[in-house]
Write a protein that holds these residues in place. Sequence first.
Motif, mmCIF file in Angstrom:
data_model
loop_
_atom_site.group_PDB
_atom_site.id
_atom_site.type_symbol
_atom_site.label_atom_id
_atom_site.label_comp_id
_atom_site.label_asym_id
_atom_site.label_seq_id
_atom_site.Cartn_x
_atom_site.Cartn_y
_atom_site.Cartn_z
ATOM 1 N N THR A 1 -8.120 -17.922 11.563
ATOM 2 C CA THR A 1 -7.908 -18.424 10.210
ATOM 3 C C THR A 1 -8.016 -19.941 10.119
ATOM 4 O O THR A 1 -8.758 -20.473 9.288
ATOM 5 C CB THR A 1 -6.528 -17.978 9.698
ATOM 6 O OG1 THR A 1 -6.456 -16.558 9.774
ATOM 7 C CG2 THR A 1 -6.327 -18.418 8.266
ATOM 8 N N PHE A 2 -7.282 -20.641 10.956
ATOM 9 C CA PHE A 2 -7.220 -22.093 10.838
ATOM 10 C C PHE A 2 -8.580 -22.726 11.120
ATOM 11 O O PHE A 2 -8.958 -23.710 10.489
ATOM 12 C CB PHE A 2 -6.165 -22.641 11.803
ATOM 13 C CG PHE A 2 -5.850 -24.089 11.576
ATOM 14 C CD1 PHE A 2 -4.915 -24.458 10.621
ATOM 15 C CD2 PHE A 2 -6.491 -25.077 12.295
ATOM 16 C CE1 PHE A 2 -4.633 -25.789 10.391
ATOM 17 C CE2 PHE A 2 -6.208 -26.413 12.079
ATOM 18 C CZ PHE A 2 -5.271 -26.777 11.120
ATOM 19 N N GLY B 1 -1.508 -25.730 4.130
ATOM 20 C CA GLY B 1 -1.352 -24.721 5.169
ATOM 21 C C GLY B 1 -0.938 -25.322 6.499
ATOM 22 O O GLY B 1 -0.102 -24.767 7.216
ATOM 23 N N GLY B 2 -1.522 -26.489 6.832
ATOM 24 C CA GLY B 2 -1.123 -27.175 8.063
ATOM 25 C C GLY B 2 0.327 -27.617 8.035
ATOM 26 O O GLY B 2 1.036 -27.531 9.043
ATOM 27 N N ILE B 3 0.783 -28.081 6.873
ATOM 28 C CA ILE B 3 2.192 -28.453 6.733
ATOM 29 C C ILE B 3 3.080 -27.230 6.938
ATOM 30 O O ILE B 3 4.131 -27.298 7.577
ATOM 31 C CB ILE B 3 2.439 -29.084 5.353
ATOM 32 C CG1 ILE B 3 1.702 -30.418 5.250
ATOM 33 C CG2 ILE B 3 3.931 -29.276 5.104
ATOM 34 C CD1 ILE B 3 1.772 -31.048 3.868
ATOM 35 N N GLY B 4 2.646 -26.084 6.394
ATOM 36 C CA GLY B 4 3.404 -24.851 6.591
ATOM 37 C C GLY B 4 3.513 -24.473 8.058
ATOM 38 O O GLY B 4 4.571 -24.028 8.518
ATOM 39 N N PRO C 1 -6.543 -18.243 -6.990
ATOM 40 C CA PRO C 1 -5.310 -19.004 -7.235
ATOM 41 C C PRO C 1 -4.150 -18.583 -6.338
ATOM 42 O O PRO C 1 -3.286 -19.402 -6.018
ATOM 43 C CB PRO C 1 -5.008 -18.711 -8.712
ATOM 44 C CG PRO C 1 -6.334 -18.383 -9.315
ATOM 45 C CD PRO C 1 -7.074 -17.652 -8.244
ATOM 46 N N ALA C 2 -4.128 -17.311 -5.930
ATOM 47 C CA ALA C 2 -3.032 -16.829 -5.086
ATOM 48 C C ALA C 2 -3.081 -17.420 -3.693
ATOM 49 O O ALA C 2 -2.068 -17.420 -2.973
ATOM 50 C CB ALA C 2 -3.063 -15.301 -5.002
ATOM 51 N N LEU C 3 -4.235 -17.934 -3.291
ATOM 52 C CA LEU C 3 -4.358 -18.508 -1.952
ATOM 53 C C LEU C 3 -3.487 -19.746 -1.790
ATOM 54 O O LEU C 3 -3.080 -20.083 -0.673
ATOM 55 C CB LEU C 3 -5.814 -18.869 -1.660
ATOM 56 C CG LEU C 3 -6.830 -17.726 -1.677
ATOM 57 C CD1 LEU C 3 -8.217 -18.254 -1.336
ATOM 58 C CD2 LEU C 3 -6.427 -16.632 -0.702
ATOM 59 N N ILE C 4 -3.209 -20.430 -2.888
ATOM 60 C CA ILE C 4 -2.391 -21.642 -2.819
ATOM 61 C C ILE C 4 -1.009 -21.340 -2.261
ATOM 62 O O ILE C 4 -0.388 -22.175 -1.582
ATOM 63 C CB ILE C 4 -2.287 -22.284 -4.221
ATOM 64 C CG1 ILE C 4 -3.679 -22.661 -4.727
ATOM 65 C CG2 ILE C 4 -1.375 -23.500 -4.200
ATOM 66 C CD1 ILE C 4 -3.691 -23.187 -6.152
ATOM 67 N N ALA C 5 -0.490 -20.148 -2.532
ATOM 68 C CA ALA C 5 0.816 -19.741 -2.001
ATOM 69 C C ALA C 5 0.682 -18.884 -0.758
ATOM 70 O O ALA C 5 1.481 -19.017 0.180
ATOM 71 C CB ALA C 5 1.603 -18.984 -3.068
ATOM 72 N N ALA C 6 -0.325 -18.015 -0.718
ATOM 73 C CA ALA C 6 -0.440 -17.051 0.383
ATOM 74 C C ALA C 6 -0.771 -17.729 1.706
ATOM 75 O O ALA C 6 -0.179 -17.411 2.752
ATOM 76 C CB ALA C 6 -1.498 -15.998 0.048
ATOM 77 N N LEU C 7 -1.705 -18.671 1.700
ATOM 78 C CA LEU C 7 -2.115 -19.307 2.952
ATOM 79 C C LEU C 7 -1.007 -20.160 3.578
ATOM 80 O O LEU C 7 -0.739 -20.038 4.774
ATOM 81 C CB LEU C 7 -3.380 -20.138 2.721
ATOM 82 C CG LEU C 7 -4.672 -19.323 2.618
ATOM 83 C CD1 LEU C 7 -5.829 -20.201 2.158
ATOM 84 C CD2 LEU C 7 -4.996 -18.671 3.953
ATOM 85 N N PRO C 8 -0.325 -21.034 2.828
ATOM 86 C CA PRO C 8 0.790 -21.771 3.434
ATOM 87 C C PRO C 8 1.889 -20.857 3.956
ATOM 88 O O PRO C 8 2.479 -21.127 5.009
ATOM 89 C CB PRO C 8 1.294 -22.659 2.291
ATOM 90 C CG PRO C 8 0.118 -22.829 1.405
ATOM 91 C CD PRO C 8 -0.613 -21.526 1.464
ATOM 92 N N LEU C 9 2.174 -19.762 3.232
ATOM 93 C CA LEU C 9 3.210 -18.835 3.692
ATOM 94 C C LEU C 9 2.776 -18.149 4.990
ATOM 95 O O LEU C 9 3.591 -17.988 5.919
ATOM 96 C CB LEU C 9 3.494 -17.795 2.617
ATOM 97 C CG LEU C 9 4.554 -16.737 2.958
ATOM 98 C CD1 LEU C 9 5.885 -17.400 3.309
ATOM 99 C CD2 LEU C 9 4.731 -15.761 1.794
ATOM 100 N N ALA C 10 1.506 -17.757 5.066
ATOM 101 C CA ALA C 10 1.005 -17.135 6.296
ATOM 102 C C ALA C 10 1.057 -18.115 7.462
ATOM 103 O O ALA C 10 1.434 -17.748 8.586
ATOM 104 C CB ALA C 10 -0.426 -16.633 6.083
ATOM 105 N N GLN C 11 0.694 -19.367 7.217
ATOM 106 C CA GLN C 11 0.738 -20.377 8.275
ATOM 107 C C GLN C 11 2.184 -20.681 8.685
ATOM 108 O O GLN C 11 2.475 -20.898 9.862
ATOM 109 C CB GLN C 11 0.040 -21.655 7.813
ATOM 110 C CG GLN C 11 -1.452 -21.509 7.605
ATOM 111 C CD GLN C 11 -2.216 -21.449 8.919
ATOM 112 O OE1 GLN C 11 -1.639 -21.320 9.990
ATOM 113 N NE2 GLN C 11 -3.528 -21.512 8.831
#
Length: 239
Positions: A27-28, A53-56, A97-107
């Motif tokens: 992913t990253f 996502g990196g911050i997450g 638009p959901a990627l803004i929340a989903a990706l940081p949460l996954a990371q």
Amino acid sequence: MKTLRAVPRTVRLLCFGMFFNAVVSFTFIYLFVYLTGPRGLSVGQAGVISGVGGIGLVAGNFTGGWFGDRYGHRRALLAGALVSGSLLAVLALLPTPALIAALPLAQYASGVVRSANSALVAVGVPEGSRRQGFAVMRFASNAGFTVGPPLGALVADHWSYDWLFAADGVGTLLFAAYAARVLPARAAARLRASAAPAVDAGVPEPGRTFPELVAEAALLQARLDWFQGELARLGDQEG
């Protein structure tokens, strides 16, 4: 071989699972290309999502230890892997638009998993062999991150980026099932109990400092930039 023999069998099995999990962690590496390509985002938009996502990921590394101390490192590992794997497995189905929340949460969940892995290795290895235990863990992770990106490129080239993220998610879920198998709850409790005297005796728990985390994030970003450059070069050659 001496280093490997000095590490308990449970920790060796966990490190094997970490190798597998690192292999499927695409992913990253390809996230920016995916966002600007199939998702059609601008470079600025993709940069913001990748940066958050990196911050997450870094935040998960920092707070994963707290979850482990409060609920148990095995539970933190399994919960983080389930959250990260589930989100990545369905990433292609989510609206942009959901990627803004989903990706940081996954990371973030992925960072919790990495923190729990380190803690389980620390408490699972005898006090005098912790250096060997972390050496095996680092070798497994680095080997997986070395093998994974070329395999990810093959998947993206022969199928699509959607399958790339689906493979990452399913692989993470398989790692959770594997870890639940090789780290039974009773064994994890015994590991925590055996580690307690070492902590009481003033032996510091191995962990990563903030500079180490920053350096690791910079290394991952450098790898990402290199792969993006290679993909751009290949695209120019095909054009």
